[in-house]
Structures are given as C-alpha cells and as structure tokens.
Write a protein that holds these residues in place. Structure first.
Motif, PDB file in Angstrom:
ATOM      1  N   ASP A 133       8.773 -30.172   7.845  1.00 45.83           N
ATOM      2  CA  ASP A 133      10.130 -30.135   7.852  1.00 45.83           C
ATOM      3  C   ASP A 133       9.956 -30.184   6.831  1.00 45.83           C
ATOM      4  OD1 ASP A 133      10.546 -30.244  11.066  1.00 45.83           O
ATOM      5  OD2 ASP A 133      11.722 -32.360  11.213  1.00 45.83           O
ATOM      6  N   ALA A 134       9.779 -31.284   5.840  1.00 43.17           N
ATOM      7  CA  ALA A 134      10.007 -31.317   4.436  1.00 43.17           C
ATOM      8  C   ALA A 134       9.769 -29.714   4.115  1.00 43.17           C
ATOM      9  CB  ALA A 134       9.321 -31.746   3.839  1.00 43.17           C
ATOM     10  N   GLU A 135       8.657 -29.308   4.233  1.00 45.78           N
ATOM     11  CA  GLU A 135       8.246 -27.965   3.791  1.00 45.78           C
ATOM     12  C   GLU A 135       9.013 -27.115   3.297  1.00 45.78           C
ATOM     13  OE1 GLU A 135       6.093 -24.204   3.736  1.00 45.78           O
ATOM     14  OE2 GLU A 135       7.187 -25.222   5.121  1.00 45.78           O
ATOM     15  N   VAL A 136       9.991 -26.736   4.734  1.00 44.69           N
ATOM     16  CA  VAL A 136      10.738 -25.397   4.647  1.00 44.69           C
ATOM     17  C   VAL A 136      12.347 -26.304   4.001  1.00 44.69           C
ATOM     18  CG1 VAL A 136      12.469 -25.090   6.667  1.00 44.69           C
ATOM     19  CG2 VAL A 136      10.586 -25.227   7.389  1.00 44.69           C
ATOM     20  N   LEU A 137      12.004 -27.665   3.838  1.00 42.13           N
ATOM     21  CA  LEU A 137      13.492 -27.877   2.528  1.00 42.13           C
ATOM     22  C   LEU A 137      13.339 -28.150   1.276  1.00 42.13           C
ATOM     23  CD1 LEU A 137      15.888 -28.808   2.163  1.00 42.13           C
ATOM     24  CD2 LEU A 137      14.922 -30.845   1.911  1.00 42.13           C
TER      25      LEU A 137
ATOM     26  N   VAL B 169       8.142 -37.375  -0.499  1.00 35.96           N
ATOM     27  CA  VAL B 169       8.615 -37.504   0.926  1.00 35.96           C
ATOM     28  C   VAL B 169       7.982 -38.642   1.137  1.00 35.96           C
ATOM     29  CG1 VAL B 169       7.613 -36.614   2.583  1.00 35.96           C
ATOM     30  CG2 VAL B 169       7.852 -34.718   1.152  1.00 35.96           C
ATOM     31  N   LEU B 170       9.201 -39.017   1.681  1.00 35.49           N
ATOM     32  CA  LEU B 170       8.566 -40.396   2.600  1.00 35.49           C
ATOM     33  C   LEU B 170       8.276 -40.099   3.936  1.00 35.49           C
ATOM     34  CD1 LEU B 170      10.416 -43.133   1.413  1.00 35.49           C
ATOM     35  CD2 LEU B 170       8.345 -42.156   0.940  1.00 35.49           C
ATOM     36  N   SER B 171       6.792 -39.928   5.417  1.00 38.38           N
ATOM     37  CA  SER B 171       6.618 -39.679   6.235  1.00 38.38           C
ATOM     38  C   SER B 171       6.403 -40.217   7.438  1.00 38.38           C
ATOM     39  CB  SER B 171       5.951 -38.634   5.930  1.00 38.38           C
ATOM     40  OG  SER B 171       5.228 -38.244   7.978  1.00 38.38           O
TER      41      SER B 171
ATOM     42  N   ARG C  39      15.608 -28.892 -11.588  1.00 38.33           N
ATOM     43  CA  ARG C  39      14.987 -29.995 -11.787  1.00 38.33           C
ATOM     44  C   ARG C  39      16.121 -30.330 -13.211  1.00 38.33           C
ATOM     45  NH1 ARG C  39       9.317 -32.154 -13.299  1.00 38.33           N
ATOM     46  NH2 ARG C  39       9.703 -33.905 -13.590  1.00 38.33           N
ATOM     47  N   SER C  40      17.020 -29.135 -14.551  1.00 37.01           N
ATOM     48  CA  SER C  40      17.689 -29.381 -15.527  1.00 37.01           C
ATOM     49  C   SER C  40      19.532 -29.548 -14.962  1.00 37.01           C
ATOM     50  CB  SER C  40      17.348 -28.467 -16.453  1.00 37.01           C
ATOM     51  OG  SER C  40      17.560 -26.613 -15.527  1.00 37.01           O
ATOM     52  N   ASP C  41      19.778 -28.428 -14.076  1.00 34.40           N
ATOM     53  CA  ASP C  41      21.033 -28.508 -13.936  1.00 34.40           C
ATOM     54  C   ASP C  41      21.753 -29.689 -13.148  1.00 34.40           C
ATOM     55  OD1 ASP C  41      20.463 -26.404 -15.009  1.00 34.40           O
ATOM     56  OD2 ASP C  41      20.785 -25.067 -12.965  1.00 34.40           O
ATOM     57  N   ASP C  42      21.649 -30.870 -13.819  1.00 31.63           N
ATOM     58  CA  ASP C  42      22.245 -32.602 -13.531  1.00 31.63           C
ATOM     59  C   ASP C  42      21.695 -32.554 -11.916  1.00 31.63           C
ATOM     60  OD1 ASP C  42      23.752 -32.759 -15.534  1.00 31.63           O
ATOM     61  OD2 ASP C  42      25.171 -31.377 -14.130  1.00 31.63           O
ATOM     62  N   ALA C  43      20.217 -32.111 -11.398  1.00 34.14           N
ATOM     63  CA  ALA C  43      19.878 -32.182  -9.981  1.00 34.14           C
ATOM     64  C   ALA C  43      19.668 -33.804  -9.737  1.00 34.14           C
ATOM     65  CB  ALA C  43      18.053 -31.743 -10.208  1.00 34.14           C
ATOM     66  N   ALA C  44      19.479 -33.923  -8.474  1.00 34.39           N
ATOM     67  CA  ALA C  44      19.962 -36.084  -7.774  1.00 34.39           C
ATOM     68  C   ALA C  44      18.334 -35.672  -7.523  1.00 34.39           C
ATOM     69  CB  ALA C  44      21.052 -36.072  -7.211  1.00 34.39           C
ATOM     70  N   PRO C  45      17.691 -36.519  -8.159  1.00 32.74           N
ATOM     71  CA  PRO C  45      16.514 -37.531  -7.920  1.00 32.74           C
ATOM     72  C   PRO C  45      15.957 -37.368  -6.145  1.00 32.74           C
ATOM     73  CG  PRO C  45      16.665 -38.445 -10.031  1.00 32.74           C
ATOM     74  CD  PRO C  45      17.977 -37.968  -9.805  1.00 32.74           C
ATOM     75  N   THR C  46      15.635 -36.691  -5.690  1.00 29.05           N
ATOM     76  CA  THR C  46      15.584 -37.388  -4.630  1.00 29.05           C
ATOM     77  C   THR C  46      14.530 -37.419  -3.177  1.00 29.05           C
ATOM     78  OG1 THR C  46      17.522 -35.838  -4.149  1.00 29.05           O
ATOM     79  CG2 THR C  46      16.868 -35.666  -1.911  1.00 29.05           C
ATOM     80  N   LEU C  47      14.853 -38.507  -2.412  1.00 27.24           N
ATOM     81  CA  LEU C  47      13.357 -38.505  -1.360  1.00 27.24           C
ATOM     82  C   LEU C  47      13.639 -37.363  -0.204  1.00 27.24           C
ATOM     83  CD1 LEU C  47      12.643 -42.626  -1.579  1.00 27.24           C
ATOM     84  CD2 LEU C  47      11.450 -40.395  -1.804  1.00 27.24           C
ATOM     85  N   LEU C  48      12.916 -36.696  -0.029  1.00 30.02           N
ATOM     86  CA  LEU C  48      12.624 -36.193   2.146  1.00 30.02           C
ATOM     87  C   LEU C  48      12.229 -36.990   2.411  1.00 30.02           C
ATOM     88  CD1 LEU C  48      11.290 -32.990   0.500  1.00 30.02           C
ATOM     89  CD2 LEU C  48      14.113 -33.718  -0.227  1.00 30.02           C
TER      90      LEU C  48
ATOM     91  N   VAL D  27       3.022 -36.930  -0.846  1.00 34.85           N
ATOM     92  CA  VAL D  27       3.926 -37.900   0.337  1.00 34.85           C
ATOM     93  C   VAL D  27       3.649 -39.367  -0.159  1.00 34.85           C
ATOM     94  CG1 VAL D  27       3.429 -38.527   2.752  1.00 34.85           C
ATOM     95  CG2 VAL D  27       3.578 -36.505   2.106  1.00 34.85           C
ATOM     96  N   LEU D  28       4.826 -39.865  -0.547  1.00 39.05           N
ATOM     97  CA  LEU D  28       4.393 -41.469  -0.797  1.00 39.05           C
ATOM     98  C   LEU D  28       4.553 -42.744  -0.312  1.00 39.05           C
ATOM     99  CD1 LEU D  28       7.362 -40.845  -3.824  1.00 39.05           C
ATOM    100  CD2 LEU D  28       5.136 -41.065  -4.353  1.00 39.05           C
ATOM    101  N   GLY D  29       4.586 -42.382   1.472  1.00 33.47           N
ATOM    102  CA  GLY D  29       4.338 -43.264   2.194  1.00 33.47           C
ATOM    103  C   GLY D  29       4.664 -43.320   3.202  1.00 33.47           C
ATOM    104  N   GLY D  30       5.369 -43.890   4.522  1.00 31.66           N
ATOM    105  CA  GLY D  30       6.348 -44.542   5.755  1.00 31.66           C
ATOM    106  C   GLY D  30       7.817 -44.087   4.949  1.00 31.66           C
TER     107      GLY D  30
END
Length: 636
Positions: free
Chosen positions: A163-167, A184-186, A148-157, A201-204
């Motif tokens: 599949d998201a769980e493996v990532l 996650v958008l599933s 979270r601190s090392d210049d991490a980019a906010p990301t949507l899966l 999981v935020l939506g579709g």
C-alpha cells in the motif's frame, strides 16, 4: 486507425528519437564487430541501401509495441519489457535479412554475421532505454526536490509495504503534494528493515511513539500520519492509531482504497473507514451497459441517496437526466454540483411527488428509460407523529411515480425501500411496505398482460438499511454531539443496525436494475442489498469517539435514552412469507414477491384517500393493518 488519429507532434518526435537510436545501434554494432577496418567500409554501401527499408519496418514495430505512444515520464517495467520485445523483433528481422535474402542472393557470404547481430541486440536495448531512463530520473529527482521544499510536512506512512508503495508513486508523480515521507510503519514483520522506493520501514505499529520522539529529538518533528487501506484492517486496531495520533498532536489522513478506481489522494479519515466491513465488489461495466445513452429520472434527487444516484448515472454515461426535487435548496445544490459534467443533459425541476398531475406531465414530456424513485419521508419518530404525511408521500407519492413512469413508456422503475418494510413496526416501514406491494402488483399485472411490441416495464423495490452519513442517520448526529463535548446519546445498548456507504448502496441499487432488465424476465421484484454483519449502535458511537481522538467514557460519555416509538432492536432482511432466491449477482439477494391482487390494493387505496381527506387516523391505521397484517408483530 483510431490510435493513428490520436498521434501528436510529441509522438512523432519520440519515433524520430527511436529511429536515430536504431540507426546508431546498427552502425555501432558494425563498427565494433569489424573494428572500423576495411571490412566495415566495404559493407557501408549495402548497409545504406538496406537501411531505409529496415527503418520503415522499425517504425511499425515501435508503434505495435507502444514505444511511440508511451510517456517517458512514467516509464516502468512494462515499458522496459516492450523495449526488449522491440529489440528482439528487430534482431530477428536482421537475422532473417542476412540468412535468407542477403547472403545467398547478393554477397554469397554472411553480410552481418552472428556476432554483429548479437551486438546489435544489446546496443538497441541500450539506445532505446538510455534517454528514456535519464528523462525518467530527471523528472523523479525534480518532483522529489519540489515535494521536499514546497512546505512539505514530514510524514509517516502507516500500513503494509504494498500500500505504501502506491502512495509513494503518487508522490513521485506529483499527484499527491505537500507531504514528505520519512518512513513507514508496517503491521507486517516481513517489511521490517526494508526500503520501499528509498523510504525505510522504521518498525511496527507499536513503535509510533518511539519513532515520533526520535524525529522530534532530531528537530524533524513528524507532522502527519497517512493511513493506507491495510491500516484499517481489524488486526491493525485503527482506533488505537487515531487515539495515539491525537495525543501526539499529529494530523491523520487516509489514502482511498486501492480497489476504488479513484486517483490516489489524501482524504480525511471518516467513520466509514472504521466499519471494518469490506465493500462489495461492483461490476462497473455491467452498470455502464445499463445506463449509457439512457434518459433517467431521479425523484428526490437532492437528498443524500438521490443525489448520489444522480452522480452515478452521470458517471455511467446517461444521455439525459431529470432531477425531481421538492426542496429548492437541495435541487440547486445537486444541479450546481453536476454542472461541470458535460456528458449528460441535466435538468432539475421543482416537483412534489404528491402532485399527481405535475409528475405525470413532467414524465410524459421527458420520456424516461429508467426512473429511480428515492423521494420519501423516512425519519421514524417524525412519521410516528405525523402519520398522514407519511401516507401521502410514501404511499400516494410512490403510486403517482409508478403510474407516471408506466404512462411515459419507461423500461423500469426502481423504488428505494428500506429494511424496515419487513414485518414493520413503524409507520416508515408500513408505508414503504404498502408502496412495495403496489409496485409488485403492477409488475405482476404487466407481466401477465397481452404480448407487446416491447417488453413490459419492470417495477422493482430495493431494500437497504442505514446509510452512513446520509441525512437523518446517526452519524451526523453523533458527530455534532462529539463536537459539542458530549454526551453521545444511544437509545439502547443492544440495538443493532445494518450500515452501508452511500456509494456502495447506490451502485448496488443500479446493479439490481441490471438484473431486473436482463434478457430473461425474472420472477423476483424485491431486492435486498447484502450489508454484511449488523453493527451495534453503541459500538459505532465508541468508534466515532475514538475517531475524534478521544476516549469513550472518559472524554465523552455515552448515555442510553431508551427506545423511541416505531423502533426495534434488530432489523430483518426478509419476511417469513418471502422465499429468497439466488440470482448470481454479488452483493444482492432477492425474494419472490408476496402481494395482494391489484383489485384489493385499489380498494384499500380508495379508502385511504378518503380517510386522509377526513384526517381519520383510526381508519388509516385499520386499513394499513388489514393490508399488512404483520404490522407490529415483531415489536421489541
């Protein structure tokens, strides 16, 4: 014995921890059962006598159930089950000790008792698990904090929960860095409103714009999308996701297929992801059994197909690899790429397969087990113009390689052919078909010859269609045209082609060799890779434009330029006179060869050689049409 030889100091420290935990659990069970009273202290002398034997047995149980050799950082459900098994085995050992040995022979009454044994089972599970779980949680929180601190980019899966769980596991283990998953958008309705490893999981997929806008309002702008394999399924409309990401200014990456065997890592989205055709399942154990320990030669090893074959044979454990390549830059590039591989002795040599003496000499010195012949001239319009060069390389070069492989005592030669060799309408297909016939005739004659001390060499041809991103394919051309702002040029709106990835094509080429070299000699020597449904070139162009985040016909125009010499609208997998055979290998079809006798072929070869020397194109064409009567019969 092998597992014991690999034990390290870390393993011994883990064993020491487990012994201390087991000792503590045993004494705690006694203390709780007898409440620290006289009964507890009366039992201590005998307990101390039994303890060394019980701990020695415990060490064996720890090792058998892999507690000693499992890294605590990655402790998971299978490890928790192993702890349950260890506790159960040790509890059963205490039960047997108390009921069979101690009670009737020493005390005349139960030493441990049922309550003590039950208490021990629970305490042993806790003692073995507590420090492991604490360490796992410590590493988990530290990795998440760093991520979270090392210049991490906010990301949507983007993709289904599995599949998201493996990532997410890859992020937690530290193998995937510099991204911070916020949601996650599933495409699956069953995933909505759920948490996956504490990520909501935020939506579709239709909610992309709303979610991005919501995070922008909170001053947490989404910088990246990561598309999982399920996001590339047709019903997920991957091109739409890419176009919407482009409009939102969000970077898009993908995760490799979960079946690929690769370490989960982020890669750029490629056109291969949009073919929407599942790759064939490859039996890698079968390929390794063929290649491991063998000496392999790859001709044209610096080309797109040849270089991938080189990488695959090294990956499958070849002992020695000789790369023959006519292009010095290409040879340098592949040998440098393979330089880090220490499993095989790799050598690269400049050689033109037209030079018969040099090819014969190099193969005789190397003594290959298997030869993969990928060297060829294959650009259709160029060969339509320069006939003689195609004959020299694709026919005479292939003859030189086949003869040299036979003289060097190889087990097999595999020629990379093309689907354009079937009822050919181009010089590429025609020259490749002639080379196929020579290999088939030689293979037939070797099989029909006298018995030998070892099986005769096999010569097979493997046909496949266009390879995505290979040299000379439409994919690099379309990419360049899109980058230049268009237009993208397509020869005909109805033109279709079969497509494969380079990796898939090369693995299936090696798979065909495993069938040809089976214990029972097969009567087929032509193999065709199963390429699924053909793809319209115009559709491919549209997908590539959308892959770039642009809209076909609006941002980038598609222009139809007309068919070129030697082209046809549809490719054919098998000629009408080649009966197909089922060989029981996934992804591969085969055909019985249909070749003239070698005596007739040699007559044509001699006449071709003389015509080439005179640059007599009319004679060349007459000979080739006589050899391949179906030439031009299906021109579109």
């Amino acid at each position: 014995m092998t597992r014991l030889s690999h034990l390290t100091l870390r393993n011994f420290l883990i064993a020491l921890h487990d012994l201390l935990a087991t000792t503590a659990a045993l004494f705690a069970a006694f203390y709780l059962r007898f409440e620290g009273g006289d009964a507890f202290y009366d039992r201590l002398p005998l307990l101390f006598q039994i303890l060394p034997y019980f701990l020695a047995f415990s060490v064996v149980v720890f090792f058998v159930f892999n507690l000693t050799t499992t890294k605590w950082r990655f402790i998971s459900l299978p490890d928790a089950l192993n702890i349950l098994r260890v506790a159960t085995v040790l509890t059963a050992a205490l039960l047997a000790l108390d009921y069979i040995f101690v009670s009737p022979n020493i005390r005349g009454a139960f030493f441990l008792g049922k309550v003590t044994i039950v208490l021990y089972w629970f305490l042993e599970i806790f003692a073995l698990s507590a420090l492991r779980m604490a360490y796992r949680y410590f590493r988990y929180t530290r990795v998440r904090r760093h991520a979270r601190s090392d210049d991490a980019a906010p990301t949507l899966l983007i993709g289904r929960a599995a599949d998201a769980e493996v990532l997410l596991r890859g992020i937690e283990s530290g193998s995937i860095k510099r991204i911070w998953p916020v949601g996650v958008l599933s495409p699956s309705g069953a995933d909505r409103g759920q948490l996956i490893r504490n990520v909501p999981v935020l939506g579709g997929l239709h909610d992309i714009e709303d979610v991005v806008a919501d995070y922008a309002k909170r001053n947490k702008p989404i910088a990246r999308f990561v598309m999982t394999p399920s996001a590339f399924e047709p019903e997920s409309h991957p091109e739409s996701i890419l176009m919407r990401a482009r409009k939102l200014g969000v970077i898009v990456n993908r995760m490799p297929s979960l079946d690929s065997g690769d370490t989960p890592r982020l890669t750029a989205v490629a056109v291969e992801d949009l073919l929407l055709r599942p790759s064939e399942k490859i039996d890698y154990a079968r390929l390794e059994a063929l290649i491991r320990g063998k000496a392999v030669i790859v001709t044209g090893g610096g080309g797109s197909i040849g270089s991938e074959i080189c990488e695959r044979v090294v990956a499958f454990g070849a002992a020695r690899l000789l790369i023959l390549e006519n292009s010095e830059p290409a040879l340098y590039a592949i040998t440098e790429k393979l330089a880090a591989q220490v499993t095989a002795a790799i050598e690269g040599r400049i050689a033109d397969i037209r030079d018969r003496e040099r090819v014969m000499r190099l193969m005789a010195e190397f003594k290959p087990d298997i030869v993969f012949h990928a060297a060829a001239l294959k650009h259709v319009p160029i060969l339509e113009r320069d006939w003689s060069e195609g004959v020299k390389t694709n026919i005479f070069g292939s003859i030189n390689v086949a003869d040299a492989a036979l003289a060097a005592g190889a087990e097999a030669m595999v020629m990379i052919s093309t689907d354009k060799a079937i009822e050919p309408v181009s010089m590429l297909g025609l020259t490749k078909r002639f080379a196929e016939m020579y290999c088939q005739a030689l293979d037939h004659d070797l099989a029909a010859g006298a018995a030998r001390a070892k099986p005769p060499m096999r010569l097979i041809s493997v046909r496949f269609g266009n390879v995505l991103a290979s040299n000379g394919s439409v994919v690099p051309k379309f990419k360049a045209q899109i980058e230049a702002g268009g237009p993208v040029t397509v020869t005909h709106p109805d033109m279709v082609r079969y497509f494969m990835t380079i990796r898939e094509a090369c693995d299936l080429v090696i798979t065909a060799a495993t069938h040809a070299l089976g214990t029972v000699r097969s009567d087929v020597s032509v193999y065709v890779l199963n390429m699924g449904q053909p793809v319209r070139i115009a559709d491919l162009a549209e997908r590539m434009i959308r892959l770039s985040g642009l809209q076909p016909g609006y941002d980038i125009e598609i222009v139809f330029t007309g068919m070129r010499p030697g082209e046809r609208l549809n490719e054919i997998l098998f000629a009408s006179e080649e009966p197909t055979r089922e060989i029981g290998v996934a992804g591969i079809m085969a055909a019985q060869p249909n070749e003239p006798p070698m005596q007739t072929l040699r007559k044509w070869i001699t006449a071709l050689d003389q015509a080439i020397a005179r640059d007599d194109r009319a004679t060349i064409r007459t000979i080739l049409q006589e050899a391949v009567p179906e030439f031009g019969s299906t021109a579109a």
